[in-house]
Write an enzyme that holds these catalytic residues in place. Structure first.
Site, short mmCIF file in Angstrom:
data_model
loop_
_atom_site.label_atom_id
_atom_site.label_comp_id
_atom_site.label_asym_id
_atom_site.label_seq_id
_atom_site.Cartn_x
_atom_site.Cartn_y
_atom_site.Cartn_z
N HIS A 1 -4.10 -8.73 4.01
CA HIS A 1 -5.55 -8.68 4.13
C HIS A 1 -6.01 -9.45 5.36
CE1 HIS A 1 -6.24 -7.94 -0.46
NE2 HIS A 1 -6.05 -6.82 0.21
N TYR B 1 -9.34 -10.65 -6.42
CA TYR B 1 -8.37 -10.76 -7.50
C TYR B 1 -8.55 -12.04 -8.32
CZ TYR B 1 -6.24 -6.87 -5.11
OH TYR B 1 -6.03 -5.64 -4.53
N LYS C 1 -2.31 -1.99 8.00
CA LYS C 1 -3.50 -1.50 8.69
C LYS C 1 -3.58 -2.09 10.09
CE LYS C 1 -6.46 -0.55 4.69
NZ LYS C 1 -7.76 -0.85 4.03
N ARG D 1 0.86 -1.17 0.00
CA ARG D 1 0.00 0.00 0.00
C ARG D 1 0.91 1.23 0.00
NH1 ARG D 1 -2.17 -3.37 4.18
NH2 ARG D 1 -4.27 -4.14 3.70
N HIS E 1 -2.01 2.16 -6.05
CA HIS E 1 -2.75 0.91 -5.85
C HIS E 1 -2.86 0.09 -7.13
CE1 HIS E 1 -3.98 0.24 -1.79
NE2 HIS E 1 -5.03 -0.46 -2.13
N ARG F 1 -0.33 -2.47 -6.85
CA ARG F 1 -0.72 -3.48 -5.85
C ARG F 1 -1.71 -4.47 -6.46
NH1 ARG F 1 -1.15 -4.47 -0.24
NH2 ARG F 1 -3.24 -4.89 0.55
#
Length: 311
Positions: free
Chosen positions: A283, A292, A182, A158, A257, A260
């Site tokens: 994730h 994806y 995150k 990210r 992104h 990514r």
């Protein structure tokens, strides 16, 4: 804390403070919650609801309906519903509210858009442009720009993770980079050989030159810095990538992104295990990574349609 003392502005401030200090949420996430709850506070105050216990399901539904009538997108409505559910759940846990009034609050499902993905040939061409800039330009930042794109694509970072990387976070012998994702979760991500080489070139040749030109004796630990020697921000990376991708055709947002998304899709196209890709991307949910697989399937269908004689 008694319900009688639960004035909404003060309770919202307490909640936002807990997001930062107790839960370690990012500044961007806290700002999103603050915006959503400020909108709720304005609506509730106009309805005469000034304390946390005045918030009920009927008021929350009216708030979302009002936002929808004002033209708010489905994505915004879904985010607002999620924000207020988290807020009310916290209020119940803290004893501010007697029951969870938002438990049954549902916003509209946000439309699912497949992410923008670049083809392998396009990525090679873009990296070749950056390689040419390194050879032909006297600007040390050309080395930085090449390393930024190599890392974004090689490690599917990210942009917030990329700008947070320090020099010491890269292990060149093992070809890995440590990032903080995150929720302040740390993970170690592999680097490809070209990305490791590009990063090494920047660290050994480009970065010292930039620091010397800026006259900085006590440099920032940041891996990627700007011309004045300070850590590069997300806006600087966005400008770089938007300029690089500006001529690329296709739908979807242009920005860091994109690399990514592209890295994740190319990994799955190449046979990578879905859970391994989930771990690499950081994730929390496998369902997020599964998006994806839809991109890979869409690409496969397009290749089939163009190539198979009976498609």
């Amino acid at each position: 804390m008694s319900a009688s003392g639960s004035e909404l502005p003060a309770i919202i401030e307490r909640f936002l403070d807990s997001l930062t200090h107790a839960r370690g949420r990012s500044p961007q996430t806290v700002r999103a919650y603050a915006s959503d709850l400020a909108a709720l506070l304005r609506f509730a105050t106009n309805r005469g609801a000034r304390r946390a216990e005045d918030i009920d399901l009927e008021l929350l539904r009216a708030w979302l309906w009002d936002a929808q009538a004002s033209g708010r997108s489905r994505a915004t409505l879904s985010r607002r519903a999620s924000s207020v559910r988290s807020f009310v759940r916290w209020c119940v846990e803290e004893g501010v509210m007697p029951s969870d009034a938002a438990n049954r609050l549902r916003g509209p499902k946000a439309a699912t858009h497949l992410p923008r993905v670049l083809g392998a040939d396009t990525v090679r061409e873009l990296l070749a442009v950056l390689e040419t800039n390194v050879r032909e330009s006297a600007d040390p930042l050309a080395l930085r720009d090449r390393a930024i794109v190599e890392l974004l694509y090689a490690s599917a970072l990210r942009v917030s993770e990329l700008v947070g990387v320090d020099v010491d976070d890269i292990d060149f012998s093992r070809r890995t980079v440590r990032v903080i994702g995150k929720g302040q979760k740390e993970r170690v991500v592999p680097l490809g050989a070209p990305a490791a080489t590009a990063a090494m070139d920047w660290v050994e040749r480009g970065r010292p030159t930039v620091l010397a030109q800026a006259g900085i004796e006590s440099p920032s630990p940041a891996l990627f810095i700007g011309r004045r020697g300070a850590r590069i921000g997300t806006r600087g990376v966005y400008r770089l990538i938007a300029g690089l991708l500006g001529e690329e055709v296709g739908s979807g947002q242009l920005g860091p992104h994109t690399f990514r998304h592209t890295a994740a899709t190319h990994l799955l196209d190449g046979g990578a295990d879905l859970r391994a890709v989930q771990e690499m991307l950081g994730h929390a949910s496998l369902g997020t990574t599964q998006l994806y697989t839809h991109v890979s399937s869409a690409r496969l269908r397009e290749v089939y349609r163009q190539a198979h004689p009976r498609a």
